[in-house]
Design a protein around this motif. Sequence first.
Motif, PDB file in Angstrom:
ATOM      1  N   CYS A  33       0.847  -1.184   0.000  1.00  0.00           N
ATOM      2  CA  CYS A  33       0.000   0.000   0.000  1.00  0.00           C
ATOM      3  C   CYS A  33       0.886   1.239   0.000  1.00  0.00           C
ATOM      4  N   TYR A  34       0.552   2.182  -0.871  1.00  0.00           N
ATOM      5  CA  TYR A  34       1.313   3.420  -0.960  1.00  0.00           C
ATOM      6  C   TYR A  34       0.690   4.464  -0.046  1.00  0.00           C
ATOM      7  N   VAL A  35       1.528   5.112   0.752  1.00  0.00           N
ATOM      8  CA  VAL A  35       1.071   6.170   1.654  1.00  0.00           C
ATOM      9  C   VAL A  35       1.875   7.426   1.364  1.00  0.00           C
TER      10      VAL A  35
ATOM     11  N   ASN B  97      -7.289   7.889   4.540  1.00  0.00           N
ATOM     12  CA  ASN B  97      -7.733   6.717   3.781  1.00  0.00           C
ATOM     13  C   ASN B  97      -6.553   5.825   3.386  1.00  0.00           C
ATOM     14  N   GLU B  98      -5.403   6.422   3.093  1.00  0.00           N
ATOM     15  CA  GLU B  98      -4.232   5.629   2.717  1.00  0.00           C
ATOM     16  C   GLU B  98      -3.631   4.931   3.934  1.00  0.00           C
ATOM     17  N   VAL B  99      -3.630   5.598   5.064  1.00  0.00           N
ATOM     18  CA  VAL B  99      -3.134   4.979   6.291  1.00  0.00           C
ATOM     19  C   VAL B  99      -4.021   3.796   6.678  1.00  0.00           C
ATOM     20  N   THR B 100      -5.333   3.978   6.549  1.00  0.00           N
ATOM     21  CA  THR B 100      -6.267   2.892   6.860  1.00  0.00           C
ATOM     22  C   THR B 100      -6.064   1.716   5.917  1.00  0.00           C
ATOM     23  N   ALA B 101      -5.882   2.003   4.621  1.00  0.00           N
ATOM     24  CA  ALA B 101      -5.650   0.933   3.649  1.00  0.00           C
ATOM     25  C   ALA B 101      -4.374   0.173   3.963  1.00  0.00           C
ATOM     26  N   ALA B 102      -3.338   0.903   4.383  1.00  0.00           N
ATOM     27  CA  ALA B 102      -2.067   0.263   4.733  1.00  0.00           C
ATOM     28  C   ALA B 102      -2.235  -0.646   5.948  1.00  0.00           C
ATOM     29  N   ARG B 103      -3.011  -0.185   6.908  1.00  0.00           N
ATOM     30  CA  ARG B 103      -3.234  -0.985   8.116  1.00  0.00           C
ATOM     31  C   ARG B 103      -3.995  -2.266   7.785  1.00  0.00           C
ATOM     32  N   ASN B 104      -4.890  -2.193   6.789  1.00  0.00           N
ATOM     33  CA  ASN B 104      -5.739  -3.337   6.470  1.00  0.00           C
ATOM     34  C   ASN B 104      -5.152  -4.252   5.404  1.00  0.00           C
ATOM     35  N   SER B 105      -4.047  -3.838   4.797  1.00  0.00           N
ATOM     36  CA  SER B 105      -3.461  -4.653   3.737  1.00  0.00           C
ATOM     37  C   SER B 105      -2.613  -5.777   4.318  1.00  0.00           C
ATOM     38  N   ASN B 106      -2.051  -6.597   3.419  1.00  0.00           N
ATOM     39  CA  ASN B 106      -1.230  -7.726   3.882  1.00  0.00           C
ATOM     40  C   ASN B 106       0.204  -7.649   3.386  1.00  0.00           C
ATOM     41  N   GLY B 107       0.550  -6.565   2.676  1.00  0.00           N
ATOM     42  CA  GLY B 107       1.901  -6.418   2.148  1.00  0.00           C
ATOM     43  C   GLY B 107       2.664  -5.314   2.843  1.00  0.00           C
ATOM     44  N   PHE B 108       3.850  -5.039   2.333  1.00  0.00           N
ATOM     45  CA  PHE B 108       4.648  -3.973   2.938  1.00  0.00           C
ATOM     46  C   PHE B 108       4.021  -2.615   2.663  1.00  0.00           C
TER      47      PHE B 108
END
Length: 237
Positions: A132-134, A141-152
Motif C-alpha cells: 500500500c502506498y502512503v 484513507n491511505e493509512v487505513t488501507a495500509a493498516r488493512n493490507s497484507n503487504g509492505f
Amino acid sequence: MKLICYLSNGYPTIEKSVEMARIYTEAGCDVIEVDFPSRNPYLEGEFIAGRMKSALENCSDYSKYMEGIVRIKNENPGTPLLVLAYDNTVEEIGEEDFVKFCLENDLTDMIYVGDNMGLQQRLIENGLKISCYVQFHMPENEVTAARNSNGFVYLQAKPMTNNIDPNYPTLKDCINHLKSIGIDRKIYVGVGIRDAEDIRMSKDSGADGVFVGSTILKLHDNVEMLTEMIKTLKSAT
C-alpha cells in the motif's frame, strides 16, 4: 536496511534487463523491483513511462516478460524480487494466469497499481501480498488501507509539494505513527531518494528499506558509474 533498485523490464530488451539484474546484485543491491511494462502507465512520470513504451514496442508478448523475470530470479537466487504490475496489465495477462505465475515462482510480494479494487482483493485472496502506498502527508484513507493490507507499506520519503501534516512533519514521525497503529510489516520508503544522504536520512528515520529508481536507471548506459553508485548507496544503508 535494504537497498531496493528499480529495473525497467524489457528496456532496451528483456535480455539486457536480465544482464542488468546481475549487475545490480553484484554491486550490492538487496532487492530488485522489476516491472511488467504497462500499455497505460498513468501514474508514472515521463521517464519511466517512456521506458515502458519502448519495451513494449520491442516486445509486446507478456509471456516473454514472465520468462525474463524467472531468469532474473534463478540467476540471482539471493536477491528477492518485488513485482510491479498495473491493473490493466494483470487484466491483459489474465488474472488466473498472473496469479499462477506469481505463486509457482514464489513471487508473492507485489506492488499493484490501479483503481480496480475488486481485482486487488482477489489477488490478496489468492495468496499475493499487495503493498500500500502512503503519501508523506499521511491521508487517513491511505493509512487505513495500509493498516488493512497484507503487504509492505510503500511510504513517500519526501514531500514533493510541501504537503505536510503538522502532526507528522518528518519521515521518522510518519514511520512511528504507522507503527503505533499496529502496522508490523515492513515499511519501505521511496520517491525523491537520490543520494547517500537521502539513504542515511531514511535509515535514521527507521525505514526497513529504501527504493531507488531514476538515479540508477539514468546510469544504465555507463555500467561502471552505475556500479559505483549502487555501492555508494548501499554503504549508506
